[in-house]
Design an enzyme around this catalytic site. Structure first.
Site, short mmCIF file in Angstrom:
data_model
loop_
_atom_site.label_atom_id
_atom_site.label_comp_id
_atom_site.label_asym_id
_atom_site.label_seq_id
_atom_site.Cartn_x
_atom_site.Cartn_y
_atom_site.Cartn_z
N TYR A 169 0.85 -1.19 -0.18
CA TYR A 169 -0.16 -0.07 0.05
C TYR A 169 0.92 1.29 0.12
CZ TYR A 169 -4.19 -2.97 1.18
OH TYR A 169 -4.94 -3.82 1.22
N LYS A 206 3.58 -15.15 1.72
CA LYS A 206 3.76 -16.08 0.38
C LYS A 206 5.19 -16.18 0.33
CE LYS A 206 0.52 -16.99 -2.21
NZ LYS A 206 0.04 -18.34 -2.62
N ASP A 229 -2.93 -17.77 1.65
CA ASP A 229 -3.96 -18.46 1.08
C ASP A 229 -4.44 -19.51 2.00
OD1 ASP A 229 -1.64 -19.48 0.25
OD2 ASP A 229 -2.24 -19.95 -1.64
N ASP A 231 -5.41 -6.96 5.66
CA ASP A 231 -6.11 -6.19 5.56
C ASP A 231 -7.65 -7.27 5.20
OD1 ASP A 231 -8.21 -4.43 4.63
OD2 ASP A 231 -6.97 -3.74 2.81
N ASP A 287 -10.75 -9.05 8.01
CA ASP A 287 -12.09 -8.77 7.52
C ASP A 287 -12.83 -10.27 7.80
OD1 ASP A 287 -12.22 -5.99 7.45
OD2 ASP A 287 -12.40 -6.08 5.27
#
Ligand code: NAD
Length: 369
Positions: free
Chosen positions: A143, A194, A227, A251, A255
């Site tokens: 970001y 990852k 993942d 992020d 959620d």
């Protein structure tokens, strides 16, 4: 006499005003009991600040925040500011506050209260007793990394660029927060990246392992691809205690974990920086324009954020315990705002819920006396 602390309240916009009024009521009540000695400042942020000062966060407000032990924020935003320039929008005030204070660790608990188990879309046996804490790196990663932008390659072709970048010190400081929190919980950290396809993920894994080896051998460390973590959160969420991850994966995973609980009005958060920096505490929900001004909002997410504030910034963990216990007792007594209402329960307003919390705290204090 309890030590003097300073707390800045930033109600923000929409239901932020209503939920903050309940937090304030409780803070005044605690001060009146003589158990806390908190000086309260109140200031504006978001659209309300823009309307008053032409800025969503003024330097004067920022200075007040910097001098506080902690900041409790309601929510910002609303349709009336949707045509304001991006850098003046309510959300820009919140981003500026987080950035200026260097709040690099975002803590999002996902707790399933037994009484609200049916609010989850997962089967009760999967989410029963769930208590996960996600620690998300907040000031680095894709970001913020450069180069970034959209390039025109000519002939109608364009290229969008973002850069995922982390340094060892950025990884270790957020890792340290996660390990220290795990020590006070069930003693397990799951670190997600990852590493199989990203160099920044390989570095993340190596640096977290090195930190664990050097300082936190008493905590169990597990590495997991992000993942796989997304799948495990739905398959068997109870395997997790503390999850630490980068800005982008955090992020999404925070959620996802939040939705395991099913109730937006119950979700608190904290954002922490270097030692000595004021922590920022805020509910996960937004300003809820659809119910603003109607005394319908659930103030629990804000009150649970206040509990986190007592635990992490104000160094009064026993008050945090009292507040969290009050919330549990209220749910057990079937007292509900509209968003978590269930058959057979008693519907209360925002202010009614605040009153119920004070009544519960009074009972706990009477018992202790
Ligand atoms: P929202 O969280 O404000 O509302 C989503 C839904 O949940 C609405 O139906 C709302 O009524 C309900 N809801 C939210 N909080 C509730 C509570 N405490 N009690 C009962 N019901 C509650 O999200 P949105 O509608 O997407 O966004 C509205 C505004 O809030 C936008 O301007 C958005 O940018 C802003 N926002 C701010 C923050 C923040 O301040 N941190 C976070 C998210 C959204």
């Amino acid at each position: 006499m309890p030590s003097q602390k300073t707390l800045t309240l930033l109600p923000g916009d929409g239901i932020g005003h209503e939920v903050m009024a309940e937090a304030k009521k409780i803070l005044f009540w605690l001060n009146a009991q003589g158990d806390t000695n908190i000086t309260i400042h109140e200031d504006v942020i978001g659209g309300t600040a823009y309307d008053q000062h032409g800025e969503p966060l003024t330097d004067a407000t920022l200075a007040v925040c910097r001098q506080s032990d902690a900041i409790l924020l309601g929510a910002v935003g609303g349709t009336q500011w949707q045509n304001v320039a991006y850098d003046k929008r309510p959300e820009a005030g919140l981003l500026k506050l987080r950035k200026e204070l260097g709040l690099y660790a975002n803590l999002r608990p996902a707790i399933v209260f037994d009484e609200l188990i049916d609010a989850s879309t997962l089967k009760p046996e999967i989410v029963k007793g769930l208590d996960i804490l996600i620690v998300r790196e907040l000031t680095g990663g894709v970001y913020f990394g450069t180069p970034r932008g959209i390039e025109d390659l000519g002939g109608g072709e364009r290229r969008g660029i973002n850069t995922q970048v982390y340094t060892t010190s950025e990884i270790k400081r957020v890792g340290r927060v996660a390990f220290e929190l795990a020590r006070k919980r069930k003693g397990k950290v799951t670190s997600c990246e990852k590493a199989n396809v990203m160099e920044s993920g390989k570095l993340w894994r190596e640096d977290i392992s090195a930190l664990h080896h050097a300082e936190f051998n008493d905590v169990t460390l597990e590495h997991m691809y992000a993942d796989n973590c997304a799948m495990q959160l739905l398959r068997n969420p109870s395997q997790f205690d503390v999850i630490v991850t980068d800005n982008l994966f955090g992020d999404i995973l925070s959620d996802e974990a939040a939705m395991l609980t099913g109730s937006l009005g119950m979700l608190p958060s904290a954002s922490l920086g270097a030692p000595g920096t004021p922590g920022l505490y805020e509910p996960v929900h937004g300003s809820a324009p659809d119910i603003a001004g109607q005394n319908k909002a659930n103030p629990m997410a804000t009150l649970l954020s206040l509990a986190m504030c007592f635990r992490f910034s104000l160094e009064m963990p026993s008050i945090a315990d009292h507040l969290e216990q009050a919330v549990k007792n209220i749910l057990a007594a079937g007292i509900r705002t509209g968003d978590i209402m269930a058959p057979g329960c008693t519907l209360v307003s925002t202010s009614g819920m605040g009153d119920a919390v004070i009544a519960e705290l009074s009972k706990q204090y009477m018992k202790a006396a």
